[in-house]
Design a protein around this motif. Structure first.
Motif, PDB file in Angstrom:
ATOM      1  N   PRO A 213       0.797  -1.228   0.000  1.00 12.49           N
ATOM      2  CA  PRO A 213       0.000   0.000   0.000  1.00 12.49           C
ATOM      3  C   PRO A 213       0.829   1.278   0.000  1.00 12.49           C
ATOM      4  CG  PRO A 213      -0.165  -1.151   2.110  1.00 12.49           C
ATOM      5  CD  PRO A 213       0.538  -2.082   1.171  1.00 12.49           C
ATOM      6  N   ASP A 214       2.024   1.250   0.613  1.00 11.42           N
ATOM      7  CA  ASP A 214       2.749   2.509   0.755  1.00 11.42           C
ATOM      8  C   ASP A 214       3.786   2.731  -0.345  1.00 11.42           C
ATOM      9  OD1 ASP A 214       4.065   0.347   1.637  1.00 11.42           O
ATOM     10  OD2 ASP A 214       4.942   1.246   3.428  1.00 11.42           O
ATOM     11  N   ILE A 215       4.007   1.754  -1.216  1.00 15.58           N
ATOM     12  CA  ILE A 215       5.109   1.923  -2.163  1.00 15.58           C
ATOM     13  C   ILE A 215       4.713   1.582  -3.598  1.00 15.58           C
ATOM     14  CG2 ILE A 215       6.012  -0.433  -1.886  1.00 15.58           C
ATOM     15  CD1 ILE A 215       8.566   2.157  -1.755  1.00 15.58           C
ATOM     16  N   TRP A 216       3.533   0.990  -3.791  1.00 11.09           N
ATOM     17  CA  TRP A 216       3.224   0.412  -5.113  1.00 11.09           C
ATOM     18  C   TRP A 216       3.312   1.431  -6.248  1.00 11.09           C
ATOM     19  CZ3 TRP A 216      -1.165   1.761  -8.053  1.00 11.09           C
ATOM     20  CH2 TRP A 216      -2.046   2.627  -7.406  1.00 11.09           C
ATOM     21  N   GLY A 241      15.188   1.806  -6.648  1.00 10.15           N
ATOM     22  CA  GLY A 241      15.722   0.678  -5.896  1.00 10.15           C
ATOM     23  C   GLY A 241      14.709  -0.438  -5.730  1.00 10.15           C
ATOM     24  N   GLY A 242      15.215  -1.576  -5.267  1.00 13.79           N
ATOM     25  CA  GLY A 242      14.339  -2.725  -5.040  1.00 13.79           C
ATOM     26  C   GLY A 242      14.472  -3.766  -6.138  1.00 13.79           C
ATOM     27  N   LEU A 243      14.233  -5.008  -5.762  1.00 15.04           N
ATOM     28  CA  LEU A 243      14.311  -6.145  -6.681  1.00 15.04           C
ATOM     29  C   LEU A 243      13.005  -6.909  -6.603  1.00 15.04           C
ATOM     30  CD1 LEU A 243      17.668  -8.040  -6.039  1.00 15.04           C
ATOM     31  CD2 LEU A 243      16.870  -7.208  -8.229  1.00 15.04           C
ATOM     32  N   SER A 244      12.549  -7.458  -7.739  1.00 14.28           N
ATOM     33  CA  SER A 244      11.419  -8.381  -7.635  1.00 14.28           C
ATOM     34  C   SER A 244      11.605  -9.516  -8.621  1.00 14.28           C
ATOM     35  CB  SER A 244      10.090  -7.665  -7.884  1.00 14.28           C
ATOM     36  OG  SER A 244      10.071  -7.165  -9.195  1.00 14.28           O
ATOM     37  N   GLY A 259       7.969  -5.546   3.930  1.00 15.37           N
ATOM     38  CA  GLY A 259       8.373  -6.407   5.033  1.00 15.37           C
ATOM     39  C   GLY A 259       9.770  -6.118   5.535  1.00 15.37           C
ATOM     40  N   ASP A 260      10.487  -7.198   5.847  1.00 18.74           N
ATOM     41  CA  ASP A 260      11.819  -7.071   6.434  1.00 18.74           C
ATOM     42  C   ASP A 260      12.824  -6.426   5.488  1.00 18.74           C
ATOM     43  OD1 ASP A 260      10.870  -8.222   8.653  1.00 18.74           O
ATOM     44  OD2 ASP A 260      11.696 -10.211   8.295  1.00 18.74           O
ATOM     45  N   PHE A 261      12.553  -6.482   4.183  1.00 18.36           N
ATOM     46  CA  PHE A 261      13.476  -5.851   3.248  1.00 18.36           C
ATOM     47  C   PHE A 261      13.419  -4.328   3.387  1.00 18.36           C
ATOM     48  CE2 PHE A 261      12.568  -9.886   1.090  1.00 18.36           C
ATOM     49  CZ  PHE A 261      13.864 -10.316   0.838  1.00 18.36           C
ATOM     50  N   ALA A 262      12.224  -3.814   3.702  1.00 13.03           N
ATOM     51  CA  ALA A 262      12.024  -2.364   3.674  1.00 13.03           C
ATOM     52  C   ALA A 262      12.142  -1.714   5.053  1.00 13.03           C
ATOM     53  CB  ALA A 262      10.657  -2.052   3.086  1.00 13.03           C
ATOM     54  N   TYR A 263      11.954  -2.508   6.142  1.00  9.78           N
ATOM     55  CA  TYR A 263      11.925  -1.900   7.475  1.00  9.78           C
ATOM     56  C   TYR A 263      12.919  -2.590   8.396  1.00  9.78           C
ATOM     57  CZ  TYR A 263       7.654   0.213   5.793  1.00  9.78           C
ATOM     58  OH  TYR A 263       6.755   0.925   5.060  1.00  9.78           O
ATOM     59  N   ARG A 264      13.491  -1.805   9.314  1.00  8.76           N
ATOM     60  CA  ARG A 264      14.356  -2.385  10.333  1.00  8.76           C
ATOM     61  C   ARG A 264      13.502  -2.952  11.454  1.00  8.76           C
ATOM     62  NH1 ARG A 264      16.471   2.514   9.105  1.00  8.76           N
ATOM     63  NH2 ARG A 264      18.398   2.472   7.874  1.00  8.76           N
ATOM     64  N   SER A 265      14.180  -3.633  12.386  1.00  8.46           N
ATOM     65  CA  SER A 265      13.413  -4.254  13.464  1.00  8.46           C
ATOM     66  C   SER A 265      12.767  -3.209  14.363  1.00  8.46           C
ATOM     67  CB  SER A 265      14.314  -5.176  14.288  1.00  8.46           C
ATOM     68  OG  SER A 265      15.490  -4.499  14.646  1.00  8.46           O
ATOM     69  N   ASP A 266      13.292  -1.972  14.378  1.00  5.06           N
ATOM     70  CA  ASP A 266      12.642  -0.942  15.208  1.00  5.06           C
ATOM     71  C   ASP A 266      11.572  -0.178  14.434  1.00  5.06           C
ATOM     72  OD1 ASP A 266      14.190   0.414  13.462  1.00  5.06           O
ATOM     73  OD2 ASP A 266      15.428   1.476  14.937  1.00  5.06           O
TER      74      ASP A 266
END
Length: 1334
Positions: A213-216, A241-244, A259-266
Motif C-alpha cells: 500500500p505505501d510503495i506500489w 531501488g528494489g528487486l522483484s 516487510g523485512d526488506f524495507a523496514y528495520r526491526s525498530d
C-alpha cells in the motif's frame, strides 16, 4: 571476439588469445597425499584459470552515440542515436551495406511521429526471428526481417498502441515473450499472434496497492529486466531501488520493497537497494549485481579517514524447483528444490530433517571497499540458522567429489517413494539413497566424463532412465541404469537414438522422449533378469512427427504422457483402456496442446498377443487446451472413490492462478447427457506458488521466501550500515494450501451442484473437510455481503443449500458467523435459515457446544427474552447430560442477561486441589464428621486438617452475594428442579457430581426437601440402582463358610488363629473410630519403639508376613480400640493422636487357605475405591442434612453396621420425625424380604444389624427420648470429630448379639493396604470374645 562501445560512438573490436603452452594464472593447490584426481580428463580446463591476452583488431567510428549493441548470429547490430541501425560483420567490416534508417521501416500502425526517433534499447528474439525495440519517445515495437539476410527495404514493424512510456526490454526465447519495462513501474509482457502477426498483451508484472500500500506507485520507472538462463523467471529492478522476481506468466515470487526488506526491526524505513547493472550466473543459481548506493553516496568518517562509499558487487544465491529444468518430475507428489550444490526435499522424517541454511535469496556481499577487493562479509552466521527450523526441509549436500569436476547441478530427480535422488552436473550423473545416506558415483571417471545428459532424467522403479550424448562415439543414446548395481556402463542398457533428445518423461511402463527434430518417440521399458544381472529392456513402440505443429524445438517446455482424455472411461467401448496412455500433453511456449489416440477406426482386441507387440493407435491432430501454462500435473494412479481428483489435469498458470481440467461423471453410471461436456476447465486462485499437487489429499504444496531480520546484531553507529543490515537473511519455507473449496465453488457457479456433491462426498473423510466447507461459505459471504452493486444471481443460497447436505452443516454455519463481523449476519442467516431454528436443531441433535455458539448469535440478534428462553432450554439439557463446563458458562450467561450487561465474571481459580473423589469436590470450610477409613494412604500423607473450602468464583459466591436478585432466584429454581429430578430417579452419583461441579448447596437444600424429594420411597429399588451406578457388586455367600471355624461366633484364646503370648485379652476389632469405645478422658500414647521388635517376631513365626495394625491407644490396659488405618480420608475422625503399632497384645497371625479364600471373596464383593469415597461423601451429606433413610440405604450398600449404629444414636439423641422412622422400618423389612428371595448375600449383614432394627421398632413405639442421652449437635466444630456419642457401652448402647447370628462368616484379619470394612462393635464379657465380623 569482444565488441565494446564507447560514449563517443566508437565500436572497439578485441580478439581474445590464450597464451602459448600450459601457462595458467591460478591453479588449485591440494595438500600432499590428497586423493584429488590430477589425471582426470579436462583437469586443467576445469580447475585452472587460464592467462588470456586481448588484442585490439579494429576501431569503427559510427559518428553518433551508440544506444544498443546486439549480436545476431555472425553479425552485430548497432543502434545509434541518429535513428540508424548498422549491421556490422563481427570482423569489423560493414559488408558494404548502408545503415538502415528507422524512418523507412513501415510499421503496421503508421504513426507520423516516428520521424526523428531512435532506438533506445533492443533485444534479438531468435524464436520469433526479430527484434523487440524501445524507442526514445517511449513507444515499443517489434521489427521482423522478411527474409533472413535483411536489406533495409524488407524490414517490417508492429507496435502496440497503448504503451507510450517504455524504458527497457528483455526477451524470453523459450516462451516467445517480450517484457517491456515502463516508466509507470509496471512491466508489460507481449507476445506475437501467430496468425495476424500483431503484438498481444500477455500479462503485466505490477505491484498492487493491496500488497504494497505505501510503495506500489512510488517505485519509479523500471530500470532493468532480466530473464533467467532457464527462461523460467524474470527479475525486475526500479529506478528508486528494489528487486522483484516473477515467474514466466506473472506470479510474484520475491519482492524487496515490503516487510523485512524495507523496514528495520525498530520499524524505521531502510533505503532500498539501488541497482545499476545485473546479470544471471550459470544455470540461474546466482544473480550478479552492481549496486549504486544513490543517496548513501556520502562521505563517512571511519578510522579518521574519509572514505567514499563505492558501488559494490553483490552475489545473490537462488535455489529453484526441479520442474524448471526437469519437467518430468510433475507426476511426483514431492517438492524437490535444487541449488548449485545441494537439494531440498519436503519428504523425509523429522529425524532426517535439517535446518535450511540455504536461502532463496542469500546475498554474499563482495564489497569493493577499503578491505580486500572481494572480502566476504560472512553472511552465514551460524547462530541464525537455528532460528529457522520450524518448517523443516531435508537438505541433501551433493557429493563434493562429484561436484568438483561437474559443478553446477543441471538436473535432478527423485523416485516415487521419495527415497532415492539422482543428480546430473556437467558430465555424467550420481545418485543418493536417503535411507543409507550414501552417494554412488561412477567407478571409472572416464565413463562419467564421456557422457553429457541432454534431456533430463527420470526414475522408473529401481532404474534411472536418461537421455545423453556419448562424446567419444558422437552418438545420442537412451540409457537405463539399475540403482542397486555398481554405477558402470557395463550394467547399463543403451539404446541408440537418431537425434538429440530434449525432453524425457516416464508414464507407467512407457518412456516418452521429445527430440530436436520435433519428433516424439514412445518406448516400452521392462525389467529383465538374465542370469546374475538385472537389466531393463527398452523397445520402440511408436514415433510421431510434430514438425507440422512446432515452429522451433526449443519452444517445447514439457512433454507428458497421460491417461487423461476428453472421454470418460464410461463411454469407451473398452472401459479397461480408460487408464492407458491415452494422450500426449505438450506445453508449447505456454500453450498446452493435447493429442489423443484416434479411436474412430476399427478397434481390434488382441488378447493373446504380447502387449508390447500390439499395434498402438495413431494420434489425432492436436487440440489447444489452455494458454499461459507453466506446469502440468497428472497422475497414473487410480482410486474409485476419488475419481474426480485423480483423473483431473492440474495446470499452473502463473499470475492467473491454477486451473483444473475436471472430469464430469454421470450419476450412478446413467447414460450421460449428450449436451453435457465430459470435462470442464475450472480456474481458481491460490495464495502460494504451486510446486506439487497431492491428488487424493486435495492439497497444493509450495515453497515461499521468508525473511529474518538480524540488524539487532549490529550497532547502528558502525562506520556505515553494512549490507547485511540492509538486507535480511532469507530462508525458503515449505507451505501448502487447500484448494477443494475453490473447485466446489466453481462447480456451483456453473450449476453443476450434482458433480460438486459427488466430489465433496468423496473427500468428506479428509481431516480438514469441515474447514473446506467453512472457507467456501466464508469467502462467498464476504464477497456478496460487501459488494457495492446488487448481485443479479447470488451464490450464497446455493452454497448454503449445498452445505446442508453434510452433517457438519450446523457447525459450519456458526463457525463462519463467529468469524465474520456482525454486520454480515443478517445476510448470512437470510440464506442459511433462522438462528432460532438452527439452535433447536442443535438441541435435537444433542450438539450442545454448537448450540451454545448459536446462543451468542441469538443474544446479538434477538431481544433478551428470546435469548433467555433459549439459554434456559440449553441449560436444562446441559444439566441433564452432565456437561458441567457448559452449565457454568450458562449460569454466567443467564446472569449477564439478567443484569443487562455481559460483565466478565471473576475467573475461577486454576489451582484446584486434586481429590480422589472423582468429580466430587469436598466442600471446604466445613467439618466432616463421618467415620471413615483411609485406603492406601501412607501416614506421611494424612492431612488431618479438615477445612476444604468450596470452589470459589462466580458459582460459589453467587448464593450469598445477591440471592435476593430475581435472576439468581430463577437460576436456583432450575437447579433445585434438577436436583429433585435426580433424587426422584435415584441418581445419586449424578447428584454428587452436580453438587460438586456447580457448587450447589446440597445440605441446605436436602434439609428443606427432607420429607419431600429426599425421601426414599422404595428401598430395594434404591439399593439396586446404587449398586448399578457405583459399579458396586452385590454381596455373595462364600462356599467355604459352611466349614468355617467361626460358626458360633466365639473363639477362645490359645486356639489355632490367635496365639496370644500374654494373658491380655485380644484387642477388640472396631473399625468405627467415630463411635469409638475410647472415652473422652483418655490420653494418647506415643510408643513407636516396640513396633520394630514386634514386626521382627511376626516375621519369624510363619510364612505369612502380617502387617501391623495401627491404632490410637487408650490408657486402659484391658480395653483398647484398634482403628483401621486402611481408609483414612481427609474426613476421618481421628485427629490428634499419634499412630502407633499395637504390639504387646499379639505376635503372629497365621492364616489358613480357607481364610485366605474368604478374604479374597471379601475383596471381590467391594466396589472401586473411587465409588467408596463418593458413597462416604454422600453419606456425610445426608447425615448432616438429617436424611436418615438415605443414610440407611448407603449403610446397607457399604455393609457397615457402624453406620446403622450411628443413625440409631442420632435418632436417640435428637428429635426425629416419626414418619421417617416408619419409612426406615418399612424399607428395612422390604430389603430383608428381597434378600431372602433374590440376594442371599445380604442376609449375614442383615442378621448383624438385627438388634438395631429391633431398636428402631422400640423407638417408634416409644417415640420418647430416654433421659440417659444428651443431644449431640452433628458436625459443627472440629472438636466433636474425636470420640463422641460414646456415653454408654451398656446394653442400651448396642445390645449384645445372639451368638448364632453371625451367619458363619470367618474372621478376616486384613493387611493394612486392604480395603476397609466397618465392623460391628463387641461387648466385653468374661474372657470370651464375641468376634462378629462381616
Amino acid at each position: 571476439m569482444i565488441a565494446v562501445s564507447t560514449a563517443y560512438g566508437y565500436v572497439l573490436f578485441f580478439h581474445i588469445t590464450s597464451t602459448r603452452g600450459d601457462k595458467y594464472l591460478y591453479e588449485p593447490v591440494y595438500p600432499k597425499g590428497s586423493p584429488q584426481m590430477k589425471g582426470t580428463p579436462h583437469f586443467k580446463e576445469e580447475q585452472c584459470a587460464p592467462a588470456l591476452n586481448l588484442e585490439m583488431r579494429k576501431i569503427l567510428d559510427l559518428q553518433a552515440p551508440i544506444m544498443s549493441l546486439q549480436s545476431v548470429l555472425e553479425d552485430l547490430l548497432v543502434a545509434t542515436s541518429d535513428g540508424l541501425l548498422h549491421l556490422i560483420h563481427w570482423e569489423g567490416m560493414t559488408n558494404g551495406r548502408k545503415a538502415i534508417n528507422l524512418c523507412t521501416v513501415p510499421f503496421s500502425v503508421d504513426l507520423q511521429s516516428s520521424r526523428g526517433v531512435h532506438i533506445r534499447d533492443m533485444e534479438h528474439c531468435a524464436t520469433l526471428d526479430g527484434f523487440a525495440v524501445v524507442f526514445n519517445d517511449g513507444k515499443v515495437g517489434f521489427i521482423t526481417p522478411v527474409s533472413s539476410r535483411f536489406p533495409a527495404e524488407q524490414l517490417h514493424g508492429v507496435w502496440p498502441q497503448d504503451v507510450v512510456d517504455g524504458t527497457c526490454v528483455a526477451v524470453n526465447n523459450k516462451y516467445r515473450l517480450m517484457a517491456f519495462g515502463c516508466a509507470s513501474g509496471s512491466v508489460q509482457v507481449y507476445t506475437i499472434d501467430n496468425t495476424t502477426g500483431a503484438m498481444l498483451l500477455s500479462h503485466k508484472l505490477e505491484l498492487t496497492a493491496k500488497q504494497y500500500p505505501d510503495i506500489w506507485n512510488k517505485t519509479g520507472a523500471v530500470k532493468l529486466v532480466r530473464w533467467s538462463p532457464d527462461n523460467s523467471v524474470v527479475i525486475v529492478t526500479w529506478e528508486n531501488g528494489g528487486l522483484s522476481l516473477w515467474s514466466v506468466f506473472g506470479a510474484q515470487l520475491i519482492c524487496t520493497l515490503g516487510g523485512d526488506f524495507a523496514y528495520r526491526s525498530d520499524g524505521t524505513k531502510k533505503d532500498p537497494l539501488k541497482i545499476n547493472s545485473m546479470s544471471w550466473g550459470a544455470e540461474g543459481y546466482h544473480l550478479w549485481v552492481i549496486s549504486g548506493f544513490g543517496a548513501q553516496n556520502t562521505e563517512i568518517e571511519s578510522d579518521s579517514k574519509s572514505i567514499v562509499k563505492q558501488p559494490g558487487i553483490l552475489l545473490f544465491q537462488f535455489i529453484k524447483s526441479v520442474l524448471t529444468v526437469n519437467p518430468c518430475m510433475s507426476n511426483q507428489e514431492q517438492v524437490l528444490l535444487q541449488g548449485e550444490d545441494r537439494l531440498y526435499l519436503n519428504c523425509g522424517e523429522a529425524s532426517q530433517t535439517q535446518h535450511a541454511r540455504g536461502s532463496s535469496a542469500r546475498p554474499e556481499h563482495k564489497a569493493a571497499g577499503p578491505r580486500s577487493p572481494f572480502a566476504d562479509s560472512g553472511l552465514e552466521a551460524q547462530g541464525l540458522s537455528t532460528l529457522l527450523g520450524h518448517r523443516h526441509w531435508h537438505v541433501v549436500q551433493i557429493s563434493n567429489t562429484y561436484l568438483e569436476s561437474n559443478w553446477p547441478i543441471r538436473f535432478s530427480a527423485i523416485d516415487k517413494l521419495g527415497q532415492n535422488i539422482a543428480v546430473v552436473g556437467k558430465f555424467g550423473f550420481a545418485h543418493y539413497s536417503l535411507l543409507t545416506k550414501k552417494w554412488k558415483l561412477f567407478g571409472n571417471i572416464t565413463q562419467e566424463q564421456n557422457m553429457i545428459v541432454t534431456g533430463g532424467l527420470a526414475w522408473w522403479n529401481d532404474f534411472i532412465v536418461l537421455a545423453c550424448y556419448n562424446i567419444s562415439d558422437h552418438q545420442e543414446e537412451l540409457r537405463v541404469y539399475l540403482r542397486t548395481s555398481n554405477l558402470d556402463n557395463a550394467f547399463a542398457h543403451v539404446t541408440k537414438a537418431k537425434a538429440e533428445t530434449l525432453l524425457l518423461s516416464v508414464f507407467r511402463d512407457m518412456v516418452i522422449v521429445f527430440r530436436a527434430d520435433c519428433s516424439i518417440c514412445l518406448y516400452s521399458i521392462e525389467r529383465k533378469s538374465d542370469g546374475p544381472n538385472t537389466t531393463a529392456g527398452v523397445q520402440v513402440l511408436q514415433e510421431v512427427s510434430m514438425s507440422r505443429y512446432i515452429p522451433h524445438p526449443f519452444l517445447v517446455v514439457s512433454v507428458t504422457l497421460t491417461s487423461v482424455s476428453t472421454e470418460n472411461g464410461i463411454t469407451l467401448k473398452m472401459p479397461q483402456q480408460a487408464r492407458d496412455a491415452e494422450s500426449i500433453m505438450l506445453n508449447l511456449a505456454g500453450q498446452l496442446i493435447m493429442m489423443q489416440r484416434d479411436r474412430s477406426g476399427p478397434q481390434i482386441r488382441e488378447k493373446d498377443s504380447h502387449p508390447n507387440q500390439r499395434k498402438l493407435l495413431p494420434f489425432c491432430p492436436p487440440v489447444v487446451l489452455a494458454q499461459s501454462v507453466e506446469n502440468v500435473w497428472t497422475t497414473c494412479r487410480a482410486n474409485k472413490q476419488k475419481r474426480h481428483l485423480l483423473e483431473a489435469l492440474w495446470l499452473s498458470c502463473g499470475g492467473a492462478g491454477m486451473k483444473v481440467w475436471l472430469p464430469l461423471f454421470p450419476r450412478d453410471h446413467r447414460k450421460p447427457h449428450s449436451f453435457l461436456s465430459q470435462r470442464i476447465m475450472l480456474p481458481f486462485h491460490i495464495n502460494i506458488y504451486p510446486l506439487a499437487v497431492l491428488f487424493e489429499d486435495a492439497l497444493v504444496l509450495g515453497a515461499v521466501n521468508d525473511t529474518l531480520l538480524y540488524d539487532s546484531l549490529y550497532t547502528r553507529n558502525s562506520a556505515w550500515e553494512q549490507l547485511e543490515v540492509l538486507f535480511p537473511y532469507c530462508v525458503v519455507e515449505r507451505t501448502s494450501q487447500i484448494y477443494l473449496h475453490h473447485i466446489l465453488r466453481q462447480l456451483l457457479v456453473r450449476n453443476l451442484g450434482e458433480q460438486a456433491l459427488l466430489l465433496a462426498q468423496s473427500c468428506a473423510a479428509l481431516p480438514y473437510f469441515p474447514h473446506v466447507l467453512e472457507l467456501m461459505l466464508h469467502e462467498v459471504l464476504e464477497e456478496e455481503a460487501t459488494s457495492r452493486e446488487p448481485i443479479p444471481d447470488p451464490l450464497l443460497p446455493t452454497v448454503a443449500k449445498f452445505i446442508t447436505e453434510f452433517p457438519l452443516f450446523l457447525q459450519t454455519v456458526v463457525h463462519c458467523a463467529r468469524k465474520t463481523e456482525y454486520a454480515l449476519w443478517n445476510y448470512l442467516f437470510a440464506a442459511v435459515g433462522n438462528p432460532k431454528d438452527l439452535f433447536e436443531e442443535c438441541l435435537m441433535a444433542q450438539d450442545l457446544d454448537t448450540a451454545a455458539s448459536y446462543l451468542i448469535i441469538l443474544q446479538n440478534m434477538e431481544v433478551p427474552a428470546v435469548s433467555r428462553q433459549h439459554a434456559t432450554l440449553l441449560f436444562n439439557t446441559a444439566l441433564e447430560q452432565g456437561k458441567w463446563d457448559l452449565c457454568r458458562h450458562m449460569i454466567r450467561f443467564l446472569k449477564a442477561i439478567g443484569s443487562g450487561e455481559s460483565e466478565t465474571p471473576p475467573s475461577t481459580p486454576t489451582a484446584q486441589e486434586p481429590s480422589s473423589s472423582g468429580g466430587f469436590e469436598f466442600f471446604r470450610n466445613r467439618s466432616i464428621s463421618l467415620s471413615q477409613s483411609a485406603e492406601n494412604v501412607p501416614a506421611s500423607k494424612f492431612s488431618l486438617q479438615k477445612t476444604l473450602s468450596m470452589p470459589s468464583g462466580p458459582s460459589g459466591k453467587r448464593w450469598s452475594r445477591d440471592s435476593d436478585c430475581a435472576e439468581n432466584m430463577y437460576i436456583d429454581m432450575m437447579l433445585w428442579r434438577h436436583a429433585r429430578r435426580l433424587l426422584e430417579e435415584v441418581r445419586l452419583k449424578d447428584l454428587g457430581c452436580f453438587a460438586a461441579q456447580l457448587g450447589f448447596e446440597l445440605i441446605s437444600w436436602l434439609c428443606k426437601e427432607r420429607t419431600r424429594a429426599a425421601r426414599v420411597d422404595n428401598f430395594v429399588l434404591a439399593l439396586k440402582r446404587l449398586h448399578k451406578d457405583f459399579l458396586w457388586p452385590l454381596p455373595i455367600i462364600p462356599a467355604a463358610s459352611v466349614s468355617s471355624p467361626f460358626k458360633n461366633g466365639k473363639y477362645r484364646t490359645g486356639e489355632q488363629l490367635l496365639k496370644s503370648q500374654s494373658a491380655d485379652p485380644f484387642l477388640n476389632l472396631d473399625m468405627d473410630a467415630g463411635v469409638s469405645t475410647v472415652q473422652r478422658s483418655q490420653s494418647w500414647l506415643g510408643s513407636i519403639g516396640p513396633a520394630h521388635h514386634e514386626l521382627d517376631t511376626a516375621s519369624s513365626h510363619g510364612p505369612q508376613m502380617q502387617d501391623a495394625f495401627l491404632s490410637p491407644l487408650s490408657n486402659k490396659g484391658d480395653e483398647c480400640s484398634i482403628g483401621s488405618a486402611t481408609d483414612l480420608t481427609e474426613s476421618s475422625s481421628v485427629v490428634d493422636g499419634d499412630w502407633t503399632v499395637v504390639g504387646e497384645s499379639f505376635s503372629t497371625l497365621s492364616l489358613t487357605q480357607s481364610e485366605l479364600e474368604h478374604i479374597s471373596m471379601e475383596l471381590a464383593s467391594k466396589g472401586p475405591h473411587k465409588s467408596q469415597v463418593q458413597l462416604r461423601y454422600l453419606l456425610h451429606m445426608f447425615m448432616e442434612a438429617g436424611c436418615l433413610d438415605w443414610c440407611v440405604v448407603i449403610g446397607l450398600i457399604l455393609r457397615e453396621a457402624s453406620v446403622i449404629s450411628q443413625i440409631l444414636l442420632l435418632v436417640q439423641s435428637s428429635e426425629v420425625d416419626g414418619e421417617m422412622l416408619q419409612n426406615i422400618k418399612t424399607g428395612l423389612h422390604a430389603v430383608d424380604r428381597w434378600a431372602s428371595t433374590d440376594c442371599p448375600g445380604y442376609k449375614p449383614f442383615l442378621n448383624i444389624i438385627k438388634p438395631q432394627v429391633q431398636k428402631f421398632s422400640e423407638l417408634m413405639e416409644e417415640q420418647v427420648q430416654p433421659e440417659a442421652f444428651q443431644p449431640v449437635t452433628v458436625g459443627k466444630t472440629p472438636e466433636h470429630t474425636g470420640p463422641r456419642a460414646e456415653e454408654s457401652r451398656g446394653p442400651s448402647g448396642h445390645g449384645s448379639l445372639p451368638q448364632g447370628e453371625v451367619g458363619g462368616s470367618s474372621l478376616g484379619i486384613r493387611k493394612e493396604e486392604d480395603t476397609a470394612r466397618a465392623e460391628e462393635e463387641e461387648s466385653f464379657q468374661d474372657g470370651t470374645y464375641d468376634c462378629s465380623v462381616s
